[in-house]
Design a protein around this motif. Structure first.
Motif, PDB file in Angstrom:
ATOM      1  N   ALA A 172     -15.200   0.507  -3.690  1.00  0.00           N
ATOM      2  CA  ALA A 172     -14.434   1.170  -2.639  1.00  0.00           C
ATOM      3  C   ALA A 172     -14.628   2.678  -2.732  1.00  0.00           C
ATOM      4  O   ALA A 172     -14.186   3.305  -3.695  1.00  0.00           O
ATOM      5  N   ASN A 189      -2.716   1.738  -5.655  1.00  0.00           N
ATOM      6  CA  ASN A 189      -2.586   0.442  -4.982  1.00  0.00           C
ATOM      7  C   ASN A 189      -3.308  -0.670  -5.739  1.00  0.00           C
ATOM      8  O   ASN A 189      -2.894  -1.830  -5.688  1.00  0.00           O
ATOM      9  N   VAL A 247      -7.021   4.209   1.505  1.00  0.00           N
ATOM     10  CA  VAL A 247      -6.098   3.841   0.422  1.00  0.00           C
ATOM     11  C   VAL A 247      -6.262   2.384   0.005  1.00  0.00           C
ATOM     12  O   VAL A 247      -5.520   1.882  -0.827  1.00  0.00           O
ATOM     13  N   GLY A 248      -7.245   1.684   0.625  1.00  0.00           N
ATOM     14  CA  GLY A 248      -7.580   0.337   0.170  1.00  0.00           C
ATOM     15  C   GLY A 248      -7.089  -0.842   0.978  1.00  0.00           C
ATOM     16  O   GLY A 248      -7.025  -1.950   0.438  1.00  0.00           O
ATOM     17  N   PRO A 264     -12.619   1.972  -7.515  1.00  0.00           N
ATOM     18  CA  PRO A 264     -12.493   3.157  -6.652  1.00  0.00           C
ATOM     19  C   PRO A 264     -13.545   4.202  -7.026  1.00  0.00           C
ATOM     20  O   PRO A 264     -13.764   4.480  -8.206  1.00  0.00           O
ATOM     21  N   ALA A 302     -13.164   3.589   2.302  1.00  0.00           N
ATOM     22  CA  ALA A 302     -12.088   2.698   1.864  1.00  0.00           C
ATOM     23  C   ALA A 302     -10.678   3.199   2.154  1.00  0.00           C
ATOM     24  O   ALA A 302      -9.744   2.402   2.233  1.00  0.00           O
ATOM     25  N   ASP A 360     -14.516   6.673  -1.065  1.00  0.00           N
ATOM     26  CA  ASP A 360     -13.940   7.592  -0.083  1.00  0.00           C
ATOM     27  C   ASP A 360     -14.154   9.032  -0.539  1.00  0.00           C
ATOM     28  O   ASP A 360     -14.189   9.309  -1.745  1.00  0.00           O
ATOM     29  N   LEU A 380       0.838  -1.193   0.000  1.00  0.00           N
ATOM     30  CA  LEU A 380       0.000   0.000   0.000  1.00  0.00           C
ATOM     31  C   LEU A 380       0.877   1.249   0.000  1.00  0.00           C
ATOM     32  O   LEU A 380       1.632   1.478   0.957  1.00  0.00           O
ATOM     33  N   LEU A 416      -5.484   4.868  -3.628  1.00  0.00           N
ATOM     34  CA  LEU A 416      -6.217   3.616  -3.846  1.00  0.00           C
ATOM     35  C   LEU A 416      -6.053   3.161  -5.291  1.00  0.00           C
ATOM     36  O   LEU A 416      -5.792   1.979  -5.566  1.00  0.00           O
ATOM     37  N   GLU A 417      -6.185   4.080  -6.229  1.00  0.00           N
ATOM     38  CA  GLU A 417      -6.019   3.736  -7.647  1.00  0.00           C
ATOM     39  C   GLU A 417      -4.604   3.207  -7.911  1.00  0.00           C
ATOM     40  O   GLU A 417      -4.422   2.249  -8.675  1.00  0.00           O
TER      41      GLU A 417
END
Length: 331
Positions: free
Chosen positions: A208, A222, A192-193, A233, A190, A210, A155, A219-220
């Motif tokens: 997910a 990760n 960063v996932g 996301p 969510a 946020d 992450l 997140l994208e």
């Protein structure tokens, strides 16, 4: 000093045997002589070749930064016994009385924990709609982006721009173990996932959501980093997404305000689906208030709930705990 001399090919087997017998001398480096290894021993050992040899004493490494930190004796009892490690960044909570010694504390952490490259102190509580806190640089590199590894995933995140707690790794694995192959998951907050990317290993699809654009950016990244292509996301208010998603499992990791989103969670879960709800509760009565809120929202919607599991996740404040309640929704 006395030593056992063995061929290299037998060294590991002999080392284990010497430990079992309690005769391997501690605090010394083993010695190599051509095709032989010499182990220092505290007394003669029957069945082995014994020789006399000199050994280099190993320098004992401190186990805690508190062993090496240079602060006045009167403030040493105030030194925290633990701190968070996110990737190669340490974040420590210091009482006001220790802030003047922040640099010394940071340097001590770097000295003891070689993999840590930057140390920060918590400058404020987690606050605001993005759940972030002010950080005060103490020592090492002055950067807040890092790569964190847990539960077999990677992450990337910026500790100053997103909320992330490494102390929830065990809880995230617990939910992963309960997730069934082929499920649709709705991760309502969510970040960063950490849940979404992990659960994607089993789920058919993970939605997910946020509100923090930085969280969605990471997140994208990760999703790409872990090849979790079944994670979707979504940047925005979870209220606008709820009801449009029909999930087998819903994650509500927003302990301070999760009760405000129970309606959205129940409208988004399938009949018989499971919701993982998080909150804070006082030590003397951890769950009652949350149970009552969950039942009340279910009644309003004409649903019933079945409580599956309740547990303390971690201490949050004196006599306060972060708690988890898993419940099934029957429509």
């Amino acid at each position: 000093m006395l030593a056992v001399r063995v061929p290299k090919r037998e060294a590991e087997k002999v080392r284990r045997r010497l430990i079992e017998l309690g005769v391997l001398a501690k605090g010394y480096a083993v010695k190599r002589e051509g095709e032989f290894i010499l182990f220092p021993v505290t007394e003669p050992v029957e069945g082995f070749e014994l020789v006399e040899a000199e050994f280099k004493k190993l320098e004992r490494r401190p186990h805690s930064y508190r062993e090496v930190v240079e602060v006045p004796e009167e403030v040493k009892p105030l030194l925290p016994s633990s701190f968070d490690i996110i990737g190669d960044i340490a974040i420590i909570e210091l009482p006001e009385e220790l802030m003047d010694y922040g640099r010394a504390i940071g340097e001590a952490i770097l000295k003891v924990h070689r993999h840590i490259k930057a140390v920060f102190a918590k400058g404020s509580k987690v606050e605001g709609e993005y759940r972030v806190r002010e950080l005060i640089h103490l020592a090492g590199e002055n950067r807040t982006e890092t790569l964190h590894r847990e539960n077999g995933i990677r992450l990337r995140l910026d500790v100053a721009k997103v909320y992330f707690s490494p102390r929830l790794a065990t809880e995230r694995m617990r939910v992963f173990e309960k997730t069934q192959l082929g499920e649709v998951v709705f991760d309502m907050f969510a970040g960063v996932g950490p849940y979404a990317v992990l659960l994607a290993k089993k789920a058919k699809l993970v939605f997910a959501v946020d509100l923090n654009p930085w969280a969605i950016k990471y997140l994208e990244e990760n999703v790409r980093l872990n090849k979790a292509r079944n994670v979707v996301p979504i940047l925005g208010d979870v209220r606008k997404v709820a009801g449009k998603v029909k999930a087998d499992r819903v994650i509500m990791n927003l302990p301070k305000f999760a009760d405000r989103f129970l309606r959205e969670a129940m409208l988004s879960v399938k009949d018989g689906g499971v919701i993982h709800y998080y909150g804070f509760g006082p030590e003397e009565d951890l769950y009652s208030e949350h149970e009552a809120k969950i039942k009340a929202v279910a009644r309003e919607l004409g649903f019933t709930v079945e409580f599956l599991e309740e547990r303390k996740v971690r201490p949050y404040a004196p006599r306060q705990f972060n708690i988890a309640i898993d419940f099934r929704v029957l429509k």
